[in-house]
Every structure is written in C-alpha cells, then in structure tokens.
Design an enzyme around this catalytic site. Sequence first.
Site, PDB file in Angstrom:
ATOM      1  N   LYS A 199     -25.295 101.912  50.650  1.00 49.77           N
ATOM      2  CA  LYS A 199     -25.212 102.228  49.223  1.00 49.77           C
ATOM      3  C   LYS A 199     -24.328 103.466  49.100  1.00 49.77           C
ATOM      4  O   LYS A 199     -24.691 104.541  49.564  1.00 49.77           O
ATOM      5  CB  LYS A 199     -26.608 102.475  48.629  1.00 49.77           C
ATOM      6  CG  LYS A 199     -26.553 102.803  47.135  1.00 49.77           C
ATOM      7  CD  LYS A 199     -27.918 102.697  46.461  1.00 49.77           C
ATOM      8  CE  LYS A 199     -27.819 103.133  45.001  1.00 49.77           C
ATOM      9  NZ  LYS A 199     -29.010 102.856  44.207  1.00 49.77           N
ATOM     10  N   GLU A 229     -27.902 105.445  52.410  1.00 48.71           N
ATOM     11  CA  GLU A 229     -27.250 105.954  51.196  1.00 48.71           C
ATOM     12  C   GLU A 229     -26.774 107.399  51.343  1.00 48.71           C
ATOM     13  O   GLU A 229     -27.472 108.331  50.963  1.00 48.71           O
ATOM     14  CB  GLU A 229     -28.189 105.845  49.974  1.00 48.71           C
ATOM     15  CG  GLU A 229     -27.499 106.287  48.690  1.00 48.71           C
ATOM     16  CD  GLU A 229     -28.398 106.301  47.455  1.00 48.71           C
ATOM     17  OE1 GLU A 229     -27.865 106.424  46.355  1.00 48.71           O
ATOM     18  OE2 GLU A 229     -29.632 106.194  47.603  1.00 48.71           O
TER      19      GLU A 229
END
Length: 294
Positions: free
Chosen positions: A213, A176
């Site tokens: 993400k 992420e």
Amino acid sequence: MQHNQLEKIKNGKGFIAALDQSGGSTPKALAAYGVSEDAFANKKEMFDLVHEMRTRIITSPAFDSDFILGAILFEQTMDSKIEGMYTGDYLAEKKGIVPFLKVDKGLDAESDGVQLMKPITDLDETLKRATEHHIFGTKMRSVIKEANPEGIKAVVDQQFKVGKQISAAGLVPIIEPEVDINSTEKEKCEELLKAEILYQLDHLSEDEPVMLKLTIPTQTNLYKEFIDHPKVVRVVALSGGYSTDVANEKLKANEGLIASFSRALSQDLNVNQTDQEFNAALKEAVESIYDASI
C-alpha cells in the site's frame, strides 16, 4: 487463507475500502462525519459512535462487492458486531467483501526523516483472534518524510520483518510505507523506497506473498515492477490527504494500481443525512474510486 478470497484480491476489479481510523484519528473522522467531540464523554462512547458510522457504511447498499474487493478494519471494529455477526464475518459472508485488519499501534517519533511503527507487542495474540474472525490479511503503516537512505531502509526492514510474522500466521500482510505527499523530496524518497522494497521482495519465500500500500508516486507507473512481481498479490494506493478528485486523477494515470482510500471514501458522508442522501453520497464516492481503480 481462503483461495477464493486470494483470487478476488489478486485479480478482482475494484478497490479496497479503508475503514481503520484508530484512537488518534477517530475524533477527526467523527468530526468530518458531523459528530463533534461533545457528543461523547469517553473512549468507549467515541468508539461506539464510530462503530455506528462504520456499520452505516458497511450495511449501505452502496457498499457493494461489485465495486469493493476488501475492507480494512480497526481492531475494535473486528471485535464488534453488525446485525449479530462479527464484522469480518458480516463482510465476508453477507457482502462478499474480503476483511483485513489494521495491526500497527501507531507511529514512533520522527528519526532519520521517517516514523517507524511503535513495537507491536501483542501481535501473535491479535493474529490468532484475526484468524478466528476470518480476517484475510493485515495492514500496518510507517511514514517517510525525507529522502534519508538509512531511515527508508529501516522502515522497509521493519515492515517486512513484521510481515514475515504475519505470513507465518497464515495471513497476507499489507506493507504500507507511506511517503508524505507534502515532502519536498517526495520523488527521491520514492526511488529509494522502490529499491529497498524490490530487495526485500526478491528475498521472500514462495509462501510469503505480500500486498503493498503506497502513496501514488510522483513519477507515473514507478511501481509497475511491483504490480508484475510474482510475490506481490496486489498493489494499492493510499489517498494520503489528497481530495477524492485529485487522488482519483493521479490514480488513473498509474496502470494496474488500485485504490485503498479512507478519507476520500467518506469525505461527503454526514451523520445528519437521510439514508437516501447518505447512500447516494456513498454510491458516488464508491463509483468514482472504482472508475479510477480500473
């Protein structure tokens, strides 16, 4: 790694719920839920209150595997129980929802226009506990604020280095590297980020699948290549501070991108709601995020 869980995350319809606010963001999450700081005297009481909030969300009939593929937990939540079962087990067995664990320890100070993750010193120990608690994958967050090539490369290098350690433990890492939605160079950041991630993906081995993400990109479908990439299990989007409506609108425009929202999921929930009101508000949020994800 359980094959049916992998299959669900890879091809299932729905989104991933982020229930992983940690130390720094917990008071904010509680305040948004209507619990002020004078309701707890110390960290333990604070975490007990946030576990009550998460328990209420997870046990709600609106928190349903027809809409929700997975849920990201904070370490304390993983070690806590819901109705006598560890949270990961409760999610997997009672709800049919795949559990993930946030493993980062927060962000370092900004340097080169980015914030790297603080060192995760006890990662092997945490991954061992995660495996015992039937956790499928992990999540870790860095932040990109400026289109600085060195900074962005450092973020992606760090993410994938830790990701390999997680893969080696048999879990699927969610990489992420968040791009700040308020960055004046957001689009340029995303182009640089995309190039660095593609380079890393192409150097992963067969047994190192990852999830990504990412902030919903300024340029629609910028991340299509990731969605189609053989090493990528799924690409999910963070809401990044956008309201539910704005995040959903932006998400809908990006084909194959699904949500992993935290604030947008819980923004209309309140401690003082009756169960009926709470479940109705959660159901509305869940269904709107699901619609945007499919």
